[in-house]
Design a protein around this motif. Structure first.
Motif, PDB file in Angstrom:
ATOM      1  N   LYS A 189       0.831  -1.199   0.000  1.00 24.77           N
ATOM      2  CA  LYS A 189       0.000   0.000   0.000  1.00 24.77           C
ATOM      3  C   LYS A 189       0.867   1.251   0.000  1.00 24.77           C
ATOM      4  O   LYS A 189       1.824   1.368   0.766  1.00 24.77           O
ATOM      5  N   GLY A 190       0.547   2.196  -0.884  1.00 25.89           N
ATOM      6  CA  GLY A 190       1.287   3.440  -0.985  1.00 25.89           C
ATOM      7  C   GLY A 190       2.453   3.399  -1.946  1.00 25.89           C
ATOM      8  O   GLY A 190       3.028   4.447  -2.258  1.00 25.89           O
ATOM      9  N   SER A 191       2.828   2.215  -2.437  1.00 25.22           N
ATOM     10  CA  SER A 191       3.929   2.109  -3.386  1.00 25.22           C
ATOM     11  C   SER A 191       3.444   2.356  -4.805  1.00 25.22           C
ATOM     12  O   SER A 191       2.258   2.242  -5.105  1.00 25.22           O
ATOM     13  N   ALA A 221       0.475   3.873 -11.423  1.00 24.22           N
ATOM     14  CA  ALA A 221      -0.530   4.049 -10.377  1.00 24.22           C
ATOM     15  C   ALA A 221       0.087   3.770  -9.023  1.00 24.22           C
ATOM     16  O   ALA A 221       1.106   3.072  -8.907  1.00 24.22           O
ATOM     17  N   GLN A 222      -0.543   4.286  -8.000  1.00 29.03           N
ATOM     18  CA  GLN A 222      -0.133   4.029  -6.628  1.00 29.03           C
ATOM     19  C   GLN A 222      -1.116   3.070  -5.983  1.00 29.03           C
ATOM     20  O   GLN A 222      -2.333   3.219  -6.137  1.00 29.03           O
ATOM     21  N   PHE A 263      -0.924  10.995  -6.886  1.00 33.46           N
ATOM     22  CA  PHE A 263      -1.421   9.647  -7.124  1.00 33.46           C
ATOM     23  C   PHE A 263      -2.564   9.268  -6.181  1.00 33.46           C
ATOM     24  O   PHE A 263      -3.164   8.214  -6.352  1.00 33.46           O
ATOM     25  N   GLY A 264      -2.865  10.104  -5.208  1.00 31.45           N
ATOM     26  CA  GLY A 264      -4.041   9.858  -4.398  1.00 31.45           C
ATOM     27  C   GLY A 264      -5.335  10.162  -5.131  1.00 31.45           C
ATOM     28  O   GLY A 264      -6.405   9.688  -4.738  1.00 31.45           O
ATOM     29  N   VAL A 311      -5.348  10.761 -15.589  1.00 28.85           N
ATOM     30  CA  VAL A 311      -6.694  10.198 -15.517  1.00 28.85           C
ATOM     31  C   VAL A 311      -7.196  10.256 -14.074  1.00 28.85           C
ATOM     32  O   VAL A 311      -6.557   9.692 -13.175  1.00 28.85           O
ATOM     33  N   PRO A 312      -8.303  10.925 -13.806  1.00 27.43           N
ATOM     34  CA  PRO A 312      -8.836  10.959 -12.437  1.00 27.43           C
ATOM     35  C   PRO A 312      -9.233   9.558 -11.965  1.00 27.43           C
ATOM     36  O   PRO A 312      -9.803   8.775 -12.720  1.00 27.43           O
ATOM     37  N   LEU A 313      -8.914   9.266 -10.723  1.00 28.34           N
ATOM     38  CA  LEU A 313      -9.343   7.999 -10.144  1.00 28.34           C
ATOM     39  C   LEU A 313     -10.863   7.933 -10.087  1.00 28.34           C
ATOM     40  O   LEU A 313     -11.532   8.936  -9.817  1.00 28.34           O
ATOM     41  N   GLY A 314     -11.393   6.745 -10.316  1.00 33.89           N
ATOM     42  CA  GLY A 314     -12.837   6.562 -10.305  1.00 33.89           C
ATOM     43  C   GLY A 314     -13.418   6.410  -8.917  1.00 33.89           C
ATOM     44  O   GLY A 314     -14.616   6.232  -8.765  1.00 33.89           O
TER      45      GLY A 314
END
Length: 513
Positions: A95-97, A149-150, A190-191, A355-358
Motif C-alpha cells: 500500500k502506498g507504493s 498508479a499508486q 497519485f491519491g 486520468v482521475p481515479l474513479g
C-alpha cells in the motif's frame, strides 16, 4: 461518482524480445510478469514469465494458432461468461507504493472469429480504457497499454469487462506489474490520479524498442526520428542523475539542428484528446564536456514557454510539467541562445494522460466483502476487484451508496446456489441495509451482527444454517424483516426478538423453542 474514460491512447508494437548478455548482471525488475493462459513458467528473453494460476479464478485458456508466434503471445485467457460484470486479476502490492501496470493483447483469431472483441479494462475502481485492437491485429501487431498508479490497498485488481457492443469473449495475453521507485513521477497526485502512457520515445535512434535490461523498470522506449539531423553521444551518461531514471541507452542519440536554428519536433506523433498531461523531456549534450562549449536554449510547447535558458550539459537535465493542458497535434520548439556555439538537441521524452481515479469503496467494506467471497465456496464469477466500482461493474447482487466513501448497502443473492458459511466479518458491513441470501445451501451459524445498526432486512430462509439464533439480532433497532424459516436452527428464540415491535419474523421449519 467515477469519471468514465471515453478515450485513451494506446501504443502498438510488434513485440520482439531479444535475450541480452547484460540480463545476468541486472536483477529482474521486482513485480509480476504473467503469461496469461500459459501452462508453465517460461524464460522469454530476459524475463521469467509465470502462469496466471492463483491470480484469477475465472475464465478459460486457449492457444493462438499462428505460425512462428512469439511465446508471450501464444496463449490467451478469455472470458465467455456473459453474465459476469467483470473478470479480475488480483495482484498483491505494498500500500502506498508506485507501480507500472502493462496489459498486452494479441487476438490471433483464437476463437475462430475474424475480428477481436472490443471491451473495457478497469484498474481497481477506475475505468482505464477501451481495448480495441482491431486495426493493430489487421497489421499483424500486438497491442499494449500502460499506466503508472499508486497502490491504494494491499492488492491491485486489473479487470476486463464487456461493453454493450462486445460481440465475443474478452481476452488477455499478458499482464505485468513492475515496482517503481517512490521518487519516480512523484509530482503527480497519485491519491487522486493515475498516469496512462501515451508515448515514450528515444529521439534520433533507430531499430528495436529498448526495455529491460537496459531499463531496469522494463519501460518501453520506442525509436523516434523525423526530418531533423540526428547525433550520437560521445560522453558518459549517468541515468541516476536524471529524475525518473531513464536508461542510458535511451539518451545515447538525439535530434538536433545547426547553430542558430530553431529545432521543431512534432511529438508525440498522434493527435491528443483534450486533457491534462504529464510531459517529461530529457536532454544530454552529445559532446565531451568542455568549459568553452555549451548548449543553451528555450523550450516551448505549442507556442507556450515550457522552460527558459535550459543548459543541456554532458551531465544531462530533465524538464517536466505535471498537469499540462494539450489537445490535437503537439509541437516542441527549441530556440537557441544567441551565444550558444551549437544548435539545440533533444534525446528522449515521455507523455502520459492524467486520468482521475474513479473512486474506491470504503476499505473496511472491501476487506469484509473479500472475506465473504472466500467464505462462499462458489461465489459469483465477478466477485473480485472493487465490490462497488465502477458502478456498472459492481459485484453481482451488490448495491452501493453514492458519495464518498462508497459503502456496500445491499446484498441480494437469492437462489444463487451458494454454499459455505457467513463469516464473523460480515458484521463489519455497517452500511448494510438489506441482506437477502434465501434459497441457497449456506451452513454454519448466524454471526454477531450487532454493529449493523441500519440493517432493515435479513433473509436467510431456505438454507442449512444451524445453531442458535444469535441474540445480537434483537439489538438491531431498524430490523423489520427476519426470515429464518427452512433452516436447522435450534434452541430458544431470544426474548428481544419475540417482543420486538414491527418485526416480521419467520422461523418455521426449525427446531426452536
Amino acid at each position: 461518482m467515477p469519471i468514465p474514460i471515453a478515450f485513451l491512447l494506446l501504443v502498438a508494437v510488434a513485440v520482439a524480445v531479444v535475450p541480452s548478455a547484460r540480463a545476468a548482471a541486472v536483477p529482474q525488475p521486482p513485480g509480476f510478469y504473467i503469461n496469461c493462459g500459459a501452462d508453465k513458467d517460461e524464460q522469454i528473453g530476459s524475463i521469467k514469465w509465470i502462469q496466471d494460476e492463483g491470480f484469477i479464478a475465472v475464465g478459460n485458456v486457449s492457444a493462438v494458432n499462428k505460425p512462428n508466434i512469439l511465446p508471450l503471445l501464444a496463449t490467451v485467457r478469455y472470458f465467455p461468461d456473459a453474465t459476469a460484470r467483470k473478470y479480475c486479476y488480483q495482484l498483491p502490492v505494498v500500500k502506498g507504493s508506485r507501480y507500472l501496470v502493462r496489459t498486452t493483447y494479441f487476438y490471433g483469431g483464437f476463437d475462430g472469429g475474424a475480428e477481436p472483441p472490443v471491451f473495457d479494462q478497469i484498474v481497481d475502481g477506475t475505468r482505464w480504457s477501451t481495448v480495441n485492437t482491431t486495426d493493430n491485429y489487421r497489421r499483424g501487431m500486438s497491442t499494449y497499454f500502460e499506466m503508472v498508479a499508486q497502490a491504494q490497498g494491499k492488492t491491485i485488481s486489473v479487470c476486463l469487462a464487456r461493453r454493450a457492443e462486445t460481440a465475443s469473449s474478452p481476452f488477455i495475453s499478458a499482464l505485468e506489474l513492475v515496482s517503481l521507485e517512490d521518487s519516480m513521477y512523484n509530482t503527480t497526485d497519485f491519491g487522486n490520479y493515475v498516469m496512462s502512457t501515451v508515448a515514450r520515445n528515444r529521439f534520433g535512434g533507430k531499430g528495436e524498442i529498448i526495455s529491460y535490461p537496459d531499463d531496469q523498470y522494463n519501460r518501453y522506449w520506442a525509436p523516434f526520428t523525423d526530418a531533423n539531423p540526428t547525433v550520437e553521444s560521445h560522453s558518459a551518461i549517468s541515468p541516476e542523475e536524471f529524475w525518473n531514471i531513464p536508461p542510458a541507452k535511451a539518451l545515447r542519440d538525439g535530434i538536433t539542428t545547426s547553430r542558430g536554428k530553431k529545432l521543431s519536433v512534432q511529438w508525440p506523433p498522434i493527435t491528443l484528446p483534450a486533457a491534462s498531461y504529464y510531459v517529461a523531456l530529457y536532454f544530454q549534450d552529445s559532446r565531451t564536456a568542455s568549459p568553452y562549449s555549451w548548449r543553451v536554449f528555450d523550450v516551448s510547447i505549442n507556442g507556450k514557454e515550457f522552460f527558459r535558458g535550459l543548459n543541456a550539459s554532458a551531465a544531462g537535465v530533465m524538464v517536466y510539467s505535471s498537469m499540462m493542458q494539450l489537445s490535437g497535434k503537439t509541437e516542441i520548439a527549441l530556440t537557441p541562445n544567441e551565444t550558444s556555439p551549437v544548435g539545440p538537441l533533444i534525446n528522449a521524452g515521455e507523455i502520459y494522460q492524467i486520468v482521475p481515479l474513479g473512486g474506491r469503496t470504503a476499505t473496511r467494506d472491501v476487506v469484509a466483502m473479500e472475506l465473504l467471497a472466500r467464505s462462499f465456496k462458489n461465489p459469483p464469477p465477478d466477485w473480485a476487484g472493487d465490490p462497488c466500482l465502477p458502478r456498472q461493474n459492481s459485484w453481482t447482487g451488490v448495491v452501493c451508496s453514492d458519495g464518498s466513501p462508497v459503502r456496500v448497502i445491499s446484498l441480494d443473492l437469492k437462489n444463487h446456489g451458494l454454499s459455505g458459511s457467513l463469516p464473523d466479518s460480515i458484521g463489519n458491513l455497517t452500511g448494510m441495509k438489506t441482506i437477502v441470501l434465501s434459497g441457497n445451501k449456506l451452513s454454519g451459524s448466524i454471526p454477531d451482527l450487532s454493529g449493523m445498526h441500519i440493517l432493515t432486512a435479513l433473509h436467510l430462509d431456505g438454507n442449512q444454517i444451524n445453531g442458535a439464533i444469535n441474540p445480537s439480532l434483537g439489538n438491531l433497532s431498524n430490523l423489520k424483516q427476519l426470515y429464518l424459516n427452512g433452516n436447522n436452527l435450534t434452541g430458544k428464540i431470544p426474548e428481544s426478538l419475540k417482543n420486538k415491535p414491527g418485526l416480521d419474523m419467520r422461523t418455521e421449519g426449525n427446531k426452536l423453542d
